[in-house]
Design an enzyme around this catalytic site. Structure first.
Site: not given
Ligand code: UDP
Ligand code: MG
Length: 191
Positions: A10, A50, A114, A120, A131, A151, A154, A165
Site C-alpha cells: 500500500k 475493496y 497471511r 490487521t 506489520r 498497515n 494487503h 483479486e
Molecule cells: N481497516 C481499518 N479499520 C478497521 C478494519 C480494517 O482501517 O477497523 C483497514 C485496514 O487497513 C485493513 C483493511 O481495512 O488492512 C481491510 O480490512 P480487513 O478486515 O480485510 O483486514 P486485513 O485483511 O487487511 O488484515
Molecule cells: Mg482483508
C-alpha cells in the site's frame, strides 16, 4: 496444492521504501513472484478491490467495534455503517500514491503469506510479522485522524478472494510462470 495470492504494497509501504524488504521476505521463504507492477490505483479498481460487499463491510466494522470494546468503550454505530466509512477511507488511501501489486505463487501460499503479514492492527501484530516489525499504527490512532489503519500491506484471505483479486490487478499475460532453481530440490522424487 500450488496456490496464488494477491499482495498489495500500500502507499505507506512504498512511501517508506519498504518494497524490497517485503518482497525479499516472500522470496526468501521460497515463494515465487510471478507478477509484479507499480501503479496508481484507479478509483474503479480500488472500488473493486475493496468490494461493496455487505459481509466484508460488517466484518471490517466489527473489528473497529471490538477494539473499542476491549478498551471499555461502547460503540452504538452499526458495524455496517462503520464498514462503509472505512471502505471509503481505504479507497482514498489506496489512491494516495503509487502502490505495488504482487502475485505470489507456492504451496499453501495464501495462509502462509497471511501469517507473515500479521494482524490487521500493527499495534498488536506480532514481532516477526511484516506489520509487527515495520509499523505501530492502531485503531485508535487511525480513527482519531479519520483515516484507515496504515498497515503497509494487503494479502488475500482465502482462495476465493485470491482468485477474485488477482483478476482485478493482473491481466493473464502479466503473470509469468517460471521455474525456481530450488524446485529441483523441493520436488525431487526419492527412489
Ligand atoms: N481497516 C481499518 N479499520 C478497521 C478494519 C480494517 O482501517 O477497523 C483497514 C485496514 O487497513 C485493513 C483493511 O481495512 O488492512 C481491510 O480490512 P480487513 O478486515 O480485510 O483486514 P486485513 O485483511 O487487511 O488484515
Ligand atoms: Mg482483508
Amino acid at each position: 496444492m500450488i496456490e496464488r495470492t494477491l499482495v498489495l504494497l500500500k502507499p505507506d509501504a512504498v512511501q517508506r521504501a519498504l518494497v524490497g524488504e517485503v518482497l525479499s521476505r516472500f522470496e526468501r521463504t521460497g515463494f515465487k513472484i510471478i507478477g509484479l507492477k507499480m501503479c496508481y490505483a484507479a478509483k474503479e479498481t480500488a472500488g473493486q478491490h475493496y468490494a461493496d460487499d455487505e459481509q466484508w463491510l460488517r466484518s471490517v466494522g466489527e473489528k473497529t467495534k471490538k477494539s473499542y470494546e476491549a478498551k471499555g468503550v461502547q460503540v452504538s454505530e452499526d458495524p455496517l455503517e462503520i464498514g462503509k466509512r472505512i471502505r471509503s477511507q481505504l479507497m482514498d488511501f489506496l489512491m494516495l500514491s503509487p502502490i505495488v501489486a504482487v502475485c505470489v505463487e507456492g504451496h499453501g501460499v495464501i495462509s502462509k503469506v497471511r501469517t507473515m503479514v500479521g494482524a490487521t492492527a500493527p499495534s498488536s501484530a506480532m514481532p516477526g510479522t511484516i506489520r509487527g516489525d515495520f509499523a505501530f499504527d492502531s485503531y485508535g490512532l487511525a480513527d482519531k485522524s479519520g483515516r484507515p489503519i496504515q498497515n503497509l500491506i494487503h494479502a488475500s484471505d482465502s482462495r476465493e478472494s485470491a482468485e477474485r483479486e488477482i483478476k482485478i490487478w493482473f491481466k493473464d499475460e502479466e503473470l509469468h510462470p517460471y521455474q525456481r532453481v530450488d524446485e529441483a530440490l523441493l520436488y525431487r522424487k526419492v527412489e
